[in-house]
Motif scaffolding. Structure first.
Motif, mmCIF file in Angstrom:
data_model
loop_
_atom_site.group_PDB
_atom_site.id
_atom_site.type_symbol
_atom_site.label_atom_id
_atom_site.label_comp_id
_atom_site.label_asym_id
_atom_site.label_seq_id
_atom_site.Cartn_x
_atom_site.Cartn_y
_atom_site.Cartn_z
ATOM 1 N N HIS A 49 0.830 -1.219 0.000
ATOM 2 C CA HIS A 49 0.000 0.000 0.000
ATOM 3 C C HIS A 49 0.862 1.265 0.000
ATOM 4 N N TYR A 91 -7.842 -3.752 -0.453
ATOM 5 C CA TYR A 91 -8.050 -4.264 0.906
ATOM 6 C C TYR A 91 -6.732 -4.553 1.583
ATOM 7 N N ALA A 124 -5.087 -10.949 12.166
ATOM 8 C CA ALA A 124 -6.380 -11.481 11.691
ATOM 9 C C ALA A 124 -6.240 -12.248 10.377
ATOM 10 N N ALA A 168 -10.523 -11.224 4.468
ATOM 11 C CA ALA A 168 -10.514 -10.390 3.258
ATOM 12 C C ALA A 168 -11.498 -10.897 2.201
ATOM 13 N N LYS A 222 -11.035 -16.561 -4.180
ATOM 14 C CA LYS A 222 -12.022 -17.070 -3.199
ATOM 15 C C LYS A 222 -13.268 -16.196 -3.163
#
Ligand SMILES: CC(C)(COP(=O)(O)OP(=O)(O)OC[C@H]1O[C@@H](n2cnc3c(N)ncnc32)[C@H](O)[C@@H]1OP(=O)(O)O)[C@@H](O)C(=O)NCCC(=O)NCCS
Length: 189
Positions: free
Chosen positions: A53, A108, A114, A120, A157
């Motif tokens: 990012h 994202y 986590a 996600a 996914k």
């Protein structure tokens, strides 16, 4: 010269509807709050988030980021949700909308603690379903570096089919990266 096309999503629809809270089983998508600032600073101190990012964040920048995220919804620029889990801030999901053209780009991250629990993909699926069913978008796409296989797994996914590789497309701190393009189409999924 008049256009032959009407906007797919008319101006004002997104900003006028107020940001929804979206529940998806173990995760909850909600608007950003000033109380998230500390968790944002911690998230952006993670070298993996910094790599993909391309930034870090001070506490003051985090507060401004929250203000900008809330204004972004009203102004119909990036629509960003905090991903909340039982134990606090789990991540962020953003849709950068091109409303008139009927599509958005998703982005994202999930905090290190986590990861590996399907947060996600669930958040991405939930935001995309909302974008198709409520906002009226036609397509949501995302790009990830070919050097980021975890993000490729998230896309697949969440039902984002692979569409190809954009060569040397995006500059990261370590240089230019090839990017995989993935998308979901409202009428197909
Ligand atoms: C990519 C990312 C968003 C995945 O989020 P997530 O909620 O962990 O997603 P999932 O639980 O579905 O895991 C996705 C893949 O991550 C990998 N993974 C699993 N557990 C992991 C862990 N504890 N730590 C890191 N990666 C893990 C696996 O390859 C997994 O794929 P699999 O389910 O086929 O085994 C998260 O790793 C992240 O935020 N990374 C840094 C920022 C980033 O890459 N953002 C996307 C830029 S395009």
């Amino acid at each position: 010269m008049p256009s032959f096309l009407s906007p797919v999503v008319p101006p004002g629809r997104l900003g006028g509807m107020g940001q929804p809270h979206l529940d998806a089983g173990t995760v909850h998508l909600r608007p950003w709050r000033n109380e998230d600032a500390e968790a944002l600073v911690a998230a952006y101190s993670d070298p993996v988030i910094q790599q993909w990012h391309c930034r870090s964040m001070t506490f003051d920048e985090a507060l401004q980021w929250v203000t900008d995220a809330r204004a972004g919804w009203r102004d119909e620029t990036p629509a960003s949700w905090a991903i909340a889990a039982d134990d606090g801030l789990a991540g962020r999901i953003t849709l950068r909308p091109h409303l008139a053209d009927g599509w958005a780009e998703a982005a994202y991250w999930v905090v290190a603690a986590a990861r590996g629990r399907g947060v996600a993909p669930l958040a991405l699926q939930t935001a995309t379903n909302w974008a198709f069913q409520v906002l009226g978008l036609h397509r949501v796409e995302l790009e990830h570096s070919t050097g980021n296989p975890a993000s490729c797994r998230v896309a697949l996914k969440a039902g984002f089919a692979a569409e190809g590789t954009k060569r040397s497309h995006t500059l990261h701190p370590d240089g230019w990266h090839d990017m995989h393009l993935h998308a979901r189409i409202a009428a197909i999924n």
